[in-house]
Design an enzyme around this catalytic site. Sequence first.
Site, mmCIF file in Angstrom:
data_model
loop_
_atom_site.group_PDB
_atom_site.id
_atom_site.type_symbol
_atom_site.label_atom_id
_atom_site.label_comp_id
_atom_site.label_asym_id
_atom_site.label_seq_id
_atom_site.Cartn_x
_atom_site.Cartn_y
_atom_site.Cartn_z
ATOM 1 N N HIS A 209 0.796 -1.236 0.000
ATOM 2 C CA HIS A 209 0.000 0.000 0.000
ATOM 3 C C HIS A 209 0.823 1.277 0.000
ATOM 4 C CE1 HIS A 209 0.890 -0.370 4.311
ATOM 5 N NE2 HIS A 209 0.657 0.925 4.405
HETATM 6 N N1 UDP Z 1 -2.906 -5.517 9.038
HETATM 7 C C1 UDP Z 1 -4.166 -6.011 9.235
HETATM 8 N N2 UDP Z 1 -4.938 -6.312 8.139
HETATM 9 C C2 UDP Z 1 -4.479 -6.153 6.864
HETATM 10 C C3 UDP Z 1 -3.172 -5.643 6.673
HETATM 11 C C4 UDP Z 1 -2.411 -5.312 7.774
HETATM 12 O O1 UDP Z 1 -4.595 -6.209 10.372
HETATM 13 O O2 UDP Z 1 -5.227 -6.443 5.929
HETATM 14 C C5 UDP Z 1 -2.118 -5.184 10.228
HETATM 15 C C6 UDP Z 1 -0.790 -5.867 10.253
HETATM 16 O O3 UDP Z 1 -0.908 -7.164 10.780
HETATM 17 C C7 UDP Z 1 0.026 -4.922 11.118
HETATM 18 C C8 UDP Z 1 -0.531 -3.558 10.769
HETATM 19 O O4 UDP Z 1 -1.826 -3.808 10.204
HETATM 20 O O5 UDP Z 1 -0.169 -5.190 12.476
HETATM 21 C C9 UDP Z 1 0.349 -2.865 9.784
HETATM 22 O O6 UDP Z 1 -0.307 -1.790 9.280
HETATM 23 P P1 UDP Z 1 0.017 -1.136 7.861
HETATM 24 O O7 UDP Z 1 0.587 -2.153 6.959
HETATM 25 O O8 UDP Z 1 -1.213 -0.430 7.451
HETATM 26 O O9 UDP Z 1 1.047 -0.005 8.235
HETATM 27 P P2 UDP Z 1 2.632 0.050 8.348
HETATM 28 O O10 UDP Z 1 3.054 -0.997 9.320
HETATM 29 O O11 UDP Z 1 3.192 -0.142 6.993
HETATM 30 O O12 UDP Z 1 2.899 1.428 8.846
#
Ligand code: UDP
Length: 373
Positions: A209
């Site tokens: 994303h």
């Molecule tokens: N996550 C979730 N469902 C999804 C995708 C990600 O629960 O469909 C969780 C994932 O397990 C993690 C968190 O969201 O705990 C990560 O968020 P994201 O990827 O949006 O943000 P980033 O970590 O890249 O800042």
Amino acid sequence: MKTVRKMKTLLTVIGARPQWIKASAMSRVLQRAEHGIQEHVVHTGQHVSQEMSGIFFEELGMSAPNTLLEVEFDPARRMGQMMHGIAATIAEIKPDAVLVYGDTDSTLAGAWAASRAGIPLIHMEAGLRSFDRDMPEEINRLLTDQLSAVLLCPSESAVDQLRKEGVYTDCRPGVLVQASGDLMLDTARWIGGQPEPTSGGNKVLLTMHRPSNVDDLDRLKWWVEAIKNCIEKQNIEVIFPVHPRTEQALKKAFGVNWKVQLMDWGIGIRPPAGYVQMMQWLKEVSTVWTDSGGVQKEAYFMHRPALVLRNSTEWTDLVDVGAAMLSPDPAELMERNAQLMARDFTHVFETNLFGDGRAAEHIATALQTWFQK
Ligand code: UDP
């Protein structure tokens, strides 16, 4: 006469999906009221839908936020509205400190508001660096660390980074820097995310994303093409919970029937998943492909190797120990996947990079002492 110590008030700022995972671990410990700290939670309104927010509050047993801001989608307007809303809440609540998590726009908005109000700022997940200033998150991290009085690091390498930058020696004596472990590990274990041997097969959990991968529609199409090739030639099964931002981009790139098209190519499209489902998939798959910060780390918690679909990662330890490999170029996805799968992971996941799964306890104790100074 017995002195009654007044509870300290912490204004916690959260607003985006990864922050529910981290903040819930902390709130569970603070709710026991043993540390003399009470929380007032501000939800900045960055993510508010059921699938990006509501389901996590339910699954992680979080109370409704004390304050919920309403913000617009445009990033610049939203930043101003978040800053304004947090500043107003600070003026009303008069907290003893403001707590922010990670590297989102909500993090920076909270940091700015605390700094303007002269309230000490606590940054959870301090000291991480991807060294890529084209990532908005890197800017958010750098600025938030500069404004913080308490820098809580998930790992020893993050502490080392802050030492290199002189954050707690040269420029700001009195600042507290501590390696406390990673709150996401607390939550993963709390919800039953224990590593299990793979059941065999060649299943991949994919998340994507980041603007750098999905906003340019040509690049997004190259990724889809590369994934399709891997499915055909490496006999893999792909589970792909699609982030709302990616869904919008896929619609533009492949038309309104994008879902049917990608499913025809064997890509297992799913709506954004809840946290329980994510943990279940992490048990089922053999590998993770992701551009998410949180997901590459959760892959490690669950002993699954990860391809990181980016030029850089702030979780450099994962690459250093061999648990993750950078894979920024769609044209090389197949080759990188083969290289990763050929690695010997016997000792890789014994490295314990992120603490003991009790980070929230350690942090609450550290904050209790810090508040008493
Ligand atoms: N996550 C979730 N469902 C999804 C995708 C990600 O629960 O469909 C969780 C994932 O397990 C993690 C968190 O969201 O705990 C990560 O968020 P994201 O990827 O949006 O943000 P980033 O970590 O890249 O800042």
